[in-house]
Design a protein around this motif. Sequence first.
Motif, mmCIF file in Angstrom:
data_model
loop_
_atom_site.group_PDB
_atom_site.id
_atom_site.type_symbol
_atom_site.label_atom_id
_atom_site.label_comp_id
_atom_site.label_asym_id
_atom_site.label_seq_id
_atom_site.Cartn_x
_atom_site.Cartn_y
_atom_site.Cartn_z
ATOM 1 N N GLY A 13 0.826 -1.194 0.000
ATOM 2 C CA GLY A 13 0.000 0.000 0.000
ATOM 3 C C GLY A 13 0.865 1.250 0.000
ATOM 4 O O GLY A 13 1.972 1.251 0.537
ATOM 5 N N SER A 14 0.365 2.314 -0.606
ATOM 6 C CA SER A 14 1.083 3.571 -0.561
ATOM 7 C C SER A 14 1.067 4.105 0.863
ATOM 8 O O SER A 14 0.035 4.139 1.517
ATOM 9 C CB SER A 14 0.410 4.570 -1.505
ATOM 10 O OG SER A 14 0.524 5.872 -1.002
ATOM 11 N N GLU A 15 2.264 4.501 1.317
ATOM 12 C CA GLU A 15 2.336 5.069 2.671
ATOM 13 C C GLU A 15 1.461 6.298 2.790
ATOM 14 O O GLU A 15 0.908 6.593 3.835
ATOM 15 C CB GLU A 15 3.778 5.472 2.993
ATOM 16 C CG GLU A 15 4.617 4.313 3.452
ATOM 17 C CD GLU A 15 6.013 4.785 3.855
ATOM 18 O OE1 GLU A 15 6.124 5.892 4.417
ATOM 19 O OE2 GLU A 15 6.964 4.049 3.598
ATOM 20 N N ILE A 16 1.358 7.036 1.680
ATOM 21 C CA ILE A 16 0.562 8.251 1.731
ATOM 22 C C ILE A 16 -0.886 7.927 2.026
ATOM 23 O O ILE A 16 -1.504 8.508 2.899
ATOM 24 C CB ILE A 16 0.642 9.016 0.398
ATOM 25 C CG1 ILE A 16 2.060 9.520 0.171
ATOM 26 C CG2 ILE A 16 -0.321 10.189 0.407
ATOM 27 C CD1 ILE A 16 2.199 10.387 -1.052
ATOM 28 N N ARG A 17 -1.414 6.940 1.290
ATOM 29 C CA ARG A 17 -2.829 6.644 1.485
ATOM 30 C C ARG A 17 -3.092 6.045 2.869
ATOM 31 O O ARG A 17 -4.133 6.286 3.461
ATOM 32 C CB ARG A 17 -3.367 5.773 0.354
ATOM 33 C CG ARG A 17 -3.655 6.609 -0.905
ATOM 34 C CD ARG A 17 -4.256 5.830 -2.036
ATOM 35 N NE ARG A 17 -5.708 5.762 -2.082
ATOM 36 C CZ ARG A 17 -6.502 6.693 -2.609
ATOM 37 N NH1 ARG A 17 -5.999 7.787 -3.108
ATOM 38 N NH2 ARG A 17 -7.798 6.518 -2.627
ATOM 39 N N GLU A 18 -2.136 5.314 3.394
ATOM 40 C CA GLU A 18 -2.280 4.804 4.767
ATOM 41 C C GLU A 18 -2.249 5.972 5.758
ATOM 42 O O GLU A 18 -3.060 6.052 6.680
ATOM 43 C CB GLU A 18 -1.170 3.796 5.085
ATOM 44 C CG GLU A 18 -1.232 2.509 4.262
ATOM 45 C CD GLU A 18 -2.604 1.833 4.293
ATOM 46 O OE1 GLU A 18 -3.158 1.641 5.394
ATOM 47 O OE2 GLU A 18 -3.147 1.537 3.207
ATOM 48 N N LEU A 19 -1.311 6.883 5.512
ATOM 49 C CA LEU A 19 -1.184 8.054 6.373
ATOM 50 C C LEU A 19 -2.454 8.907 6.305
ATOM 51 O O LEU A 19 -2.914 9.451 7.315
ATOM 52 C CB LEU A 19 0.024 8.877 5.910
ATOM 53 C CG LEU A 19 0.558 9.938 6.864
ATOM 54 C CD1 LEU A 19 1.183 9.295 8.089
ATOM 55 C CD2 LEU A 19 1.603 10.808 6.175
ATOM 56 N N ILE A 28 -6.652 17.036 13.191
ATOM 57 C CA ILE A 28 -5.279 17.020 12.671
ATOM 58 C C ILE A 28 -5.109 18.114 11.610
ATOM 59 O O ILE A 28 -5.961 18.286 10.742
ATOM 60 C CB ILE A 28 -4.960 15.648 12.039
ATOM 61 C CG1 ILE A 28 -4.984 14.552 13.089
ATOM 62 C CG2 ILE A 28 -3.654 15.685 11.253
ATOM 63 C CD1 ILE A 28 -3.645 14.003 13.483
ATOM 64 N N ILE A 29 -4.031 18.858 11.715
ATOM 65 C CA ILE A 29 -3.667 19.775 10.630
ATOM 66 C C ILE A 29 -2.810 18.977 9.664
ATOM 67 O O ILE A 29 -1.677 18.620 9.987
ATOM 68 C CB ILE A 29 -2.878 20.991 11.166
ATOM 69 C CG1 ILE A 29 -3.734 21.780 12.163
ATOM 70 C CG2 ILE A 29 -2.440 21.892 9.996
ATOM 71 C CD1 ILE A 29 -2.997 22.950 12.806
ATOM 72 N N SER A 30 -3.385 18.655 8.495
ATOM 73 C CA SER A 30 -2.668 17.748 7.611
ATOM 74 C C SER A 30 -2.113 18.452 6.378
ATOM 75 O O SER A 30 -2.855 19.026 5.595
ATOM 76 C CB SER A 30 -3.579 16.604 7.175
ATOM 77 O OG SER A 30 -2.875 15.796 6.256
ATOM 78 N N PHE A 31 -0.791 18.358 6.236
ATOM 79 C CA PHE A 31 -0.132 18.778 5.008
ATOM 80 C C PHE A 31 0.297 17.536 4.223
ATOM 81 O O PHE A 31 1.154 17.603 3.350
ATOM 82 C CB PHE A 31 1.095 19.638 5.320
ATOM 83 C CG PHE A 31 0.798 20.815 6.214
ATOM 84 C CD1 PHE A 31 -0.171 21.747 5.863
ATOM 85 C CD2 PHE A 31 1.476 20.985 7.424
ATOM 86 C CE1 PHE A 31 -0.450 22.836 6.686
ATOM 87 C CE2 PHE A 31 1.205 22.068 8.253
ATOM 88 C CZ PHE A 31 0.239 22.994 7.887
ATOM 89 N N ALA A 32 -0.325 16.396 4.566
ATOM 90 C CA ALA A 32 0.131 15.117 4.016
ATOM 91 C C ALA A 32 -0.472 14.805 2.658
ATOM 92 O O ALA A 32 0.205 14.321 1.768
ATOM 93 C CB ALA A 32 -0.174 13.997 5.011
ATOM 94 N N GLY A 33 -1.745 15.052 2.472
ATOM 95 C CA GLY A 33 -2.413 14.660 1.228
ATOM 96 C C GLY A 33 -1.959 15.482 0.041
ATOM 97 O O GLY A 33 -1.134 16.388 0.146
ATOM 98 N N VAL A 348 -0.197 17.318 13.795
ATOM 99 C CA VAL A 348 0.158 17.901 12.502
ATOM 100 C C VAL A 348 0.888 16.827 11.679
ATOM 101 O O VAL A 348 1.638 16.015 12.235
ATOM 102 C CB VAL A 348 0.990 19.204 12.683
ATOM 103 C CG1 VAL A 348 2.255 18.942 13.481
ATOM 104 C CG2 VAL A 348 1.312 19.859 11.348
ATOM 105 N N ALA A 349 0.608 16.804 10.379
ATOM 106 C CA ALA A 349 1.113 15.710 9.551
ATOM 107 C C ALA A 349 1.722 16.193 8.244
ATOM 108 O O ALA A 349 1.305 17.199 7.672
ATOM 109 C CB ALA A 349 -0.020 14.732 9.237
ATOM 110 N N TYR A 350 2.742 15.451 7.768
ATOM 111 C CA TYR A 350 3.320 15.631 6.431
ATOM 112 C C TYR A 350 3.652 14.236 5.904
ATOM 113 O O TYR A 350 3.463 13.244 6.625
ATOM 114 C CB TYR A 350 4.574 16.508 6.498
ATOM 115 C CG TYR A 350 5.640 15.988 7.431
ATOM 116 C CD1 TYR A 350 6.414 14.874 7.107
ATOM 117 C CD2 TYR A 350 5.877 16.611 8.668
ATOM 118 C CE1 TYR A 350 7.379 14.385 7.982
ATOM 119 C CE2 TYR A 350 6.836 16.128 9.539
ATOM 120 C CZ TYR A 350 7.587 15.011 9.189
ATOM 121 O OH TYR A 350 8.527 14.514 10.045
ATOM 122 N N VAL A 351 4.180 14.139 4.684
ATOM 123 C CA VAL A 351 4.614 12.840 4.182
ATOM 124 C C VAL A 351 6.144 12.764 4.210
ATOM 125 O O VAL A 351 6.813 13.567 3.565
ATOM 126 C CB VAL A 351 4.138 12.584 2.737
ATOM 127 C CG1 VAL A 351 4.611 11.217 2.249
ATOM 128 C CG2 VAL A 351 2.622 12.649 2.657
#
Lengths: 394, 394
Positions: A13-19, A28-33, A348-351
């Motif tokens: 699985g893509s780590e991004i999609r799991e994240l 969550i403040i997400s800058f991941a997607g 807070v999140a990033y990839v």
Amino acid sequence: MVRFADRMNLLTGSEIRELLKLTAQPDIISFAGGLPAPELFPVEGMKEASMKTLDEMGRAALQYSTTEGFVPLREKIVARMKAKNNIDTDVDHVLVTSGSQQGLDFSARVFLNKDDVVLLESPSYLGAVNAFKACEPKFIEVPTDNNGMIMEELEKILAKTENVKMIYVIPDFQNPSGRTWTLERRHKFMEIITKYEIPVIEDNPYGELRFENENMPSLKSLDTKGLVIFLGTFSKILAPGYRLGWVCAEAEILAKYNFMKQAADLQASTVAQMETNTFLDMYDLDEHVNKIKEVYGKRRDCMLKAMDAHFPKECTWTHPDGGLFTWVVLPEYINAKEMATQCLEKKVAYVPGGSFFPNGGHENTFRMNYSCMPEEKIEEGIKRIGEVIKANLR
Amino acid sequence: MVRFADRMNLLTGSEIRELLKLTAQPDIISFAGGLPAPELFPVEGMKEASMKTLDEMGRAALQYSTTEGFVPLREKIVARMKAKNNIDTDVDHVLVTSGSQQGLDFSARVFLNKDDVVLLESPSYLGAVNAFKACEPKFIEVPTDNNGMIMEELEKILAKTENVKMIYVIPDFQNPSGRTWTLERRHKFMEIITKYEIPVIEDNPYGELRFENENMPSLKSLDTKGLVIFLGTFSKILAPGYRLGWVCAEAEILAKYNFMKQAADLQASTVAQMETNTFLDMYDLDEHVNKIKEVYGKRRDCMLKAMDAHFPKECTWTHPDGGLFTWVVLPEYINAKEMATQCLEKKVAYVPGGSFFPNGGHENTFRMNYSCMPEEKIEEGIKRIGEVIKANLR
């Protein structure tokens, strides 16, 4: 025991999609997607287009249709590529796909045998790497700098490497780096690949989202030998929910993509194609894209300003002229994956950047998305990440 | 010169889809397609569902969503498989795909290395053969009769064949033959594959469209070892234009399909899934399916009656209890492909049967579809074909 094909060992699985699942929590403040801002979607317009389509050609919209795609929509795609990318083509050279992700999957299947070599920018889009892996190729990463792929490095690799079957690039507002190739690099690139006659996948999901400076010509518009396969998409300029992208390529090459499309899922959704076409008849997409650019541009400004204020001088990051992403490089001793866990504790999140390098390494990098958070959250989120980085400094 | 991957040597356009382009002329009586009758599509209902979806959750509908699919839709799929196929499962074992065609493509990619063996009914669905070819397997055709796949033949093949990685079957109203496996064959089949532990792709696009006799249990409902992968679709019970199908499989297997989905095109259309889900909330799909069955049942009766009247006694054809197709066998010396040209001159079309045999031969067969022509055209078309057959008799 059930045995799976060898290719399945490479696919995870893509780590991004799991994240993204983790970061879907509302606090969550997400800058991941890499998500477009949903508040900008033309929901009312699509509703009007949807009603009109079902009223006027409902039966045709719900029926099977051709593999190549709905002709009036392909005509609009042709006109748009001319206007935005200076590409001269016609409907016979366009195939509608399920998002440009499907164009990536087909590219690998059209060109790559097992152990063939694919060249790509270092770093490159994780979803492309994942799609290509299903064909079990070898990846060679071509070094990049702020001006894009480094042509001397590309030439060195091509001079000494057998079985390079495909080069994958994102010259505009690259995912994940946010960088754009200079004009000089584009011309030099076309000179090199014309010499070696290697097919190039030019992935252009963000090209229209330029906030400043001049548009660069697409590689496809500089292509004299029919080597460039151009991938476009409505996901970032309209909405991703319909899953509509396209492939534009020379006849002999596009025929192979058409065969793949037929085998893979027969055709793109008839109703999605017709509704999108009706929307484009009823509304001015350029006007809509201008709104998107205005909002994203402000969010980019906000993020860069906050980084200036809150990130320590030991970090560097890119200044994107458009698109959705900026790319951060930490001191080498900081592992961005471990730091991501600390950031998640601070909501807070990033990839983490390691996933964008198919051959590994570079764990001191991460990707930041600014398109789908409001400015006050961007500022707060950057402040929190800045604090975590500072706590990790030696 | 651009070089393509080896798999592309095997992929050519489907004869059916090429033929469909020819037969799209309005004055042709076409029994060639596998199209549902568009006059039965619930256009008004889908319009209501579409408006409601965009009104109530427009932003979410236009956004990216999860690879696995929209949970409320998957819940309805689970309930439907229980009601119609006696399959006990849950949402975690269901992946939404772009039509069941995508389930076929993924099946090959999940299980087949180059030169692995796939078993299938002789004849079998051309679109499946095409999808599988992209993985370069060997095909072994298992002989069939009016009761479905012949189990003694299957056992013989399994006893002497290495590397059988997958068995592909359509037990209900098979495409192209229209035949349905008996209960006894189903039990025997499950006994055999349980012994050999070979994954089975059970393709069930037509199962709900039964005009007479009792429903047969799906293979999946008889599966004690998690070997059966069940493919379903909304294309024949609602509409194909949304491109929505599904895969139901054991967790370890479905995980591989999910990885493939992510690599291939990220996810099925969010808006298509939500609108279909809303439609299923607002309307009774069973009632709609009953209407379809009534119309198709009459058309089948009409076709079979016309064949009795107009086809010479040298031909045989199947009597389908449901689905969309009947299958005609001509005297061996008549080539159905050549005869198709003669029929096209008389403005009537079918699909020559040779394409449904991956290893060739059987050119004296053809497939007839009765679902999308009105009864008067069916009668006229059969009369014309009957005349052509008679002119070809020795």
